[in-house]
Write a protein that holds these residues in place. Structure first.
Motif: not given
Length: 96
Positions: A16, A76-77
Motif C-alpha cells: 500500500g 492495502e494488504s
C-alpha cells in the motif's frame, strides 16, 4: 505455557502507501513497546518487509497495529509467514 505465549517469528510484507509515511518508524515504535525484536525495511517494489520475533500474542498485536499504520499511510494488504526464530536480533531496528 499456552500457544499464545510461545516464542515465534513472523516475516511480514506490507503493501500500500507504506513508504515515505513514517511506516518503518511507526513499526519500530510499536514493536519496541511490545518488547519484540527484528527489523523493518523498505523494499524496491514499494512494500515494507518486517521481521518480528517474540511472544506470538505480541506479534499478533503488532500485526493489528500494522493493518492500521501511521497517519498518511494506506495499508492495502499484509502477508504473514511464520518462520523459524533466530538469535541474531537483540532489538527492533530500521534497515536501509
Amino acid at each position: 505455557m499456552s500457544e499464545n505465549n510461545d516464542n515465534a517469528c513472523a516475516e511480514v510484507y506490507v503493501s500500500g502507501r507504506v513508504q515515505g509515511v513514517y511506516f518503518r518508524g511507526f513499526t519500530q515504535k510499536v514493536a519496541t513497546r511490545l518488547g519484540l525484536v527484528g527489523y523493518a525495511r523498505n523494499l524496491p517494489d514499494g512494500r515494507v518487509k518486517v521481521i518480528a520475533q517474540g511472544k506470538r500474542s505480541l506479534i499478533s498485536e503488532l500485526l493489528d497495529n500494522l493493518r492500521i499504520g501511521p497517519e498518511h499511510s494506506s495499508v492495502e494488504s499484509i502477508d504473514v509467514s511464520w518462520v523459524n526464530t533466530s538469535d541474531e536480533f537483540t532489538e527492533f531496528s530500521i534497515k536501509r
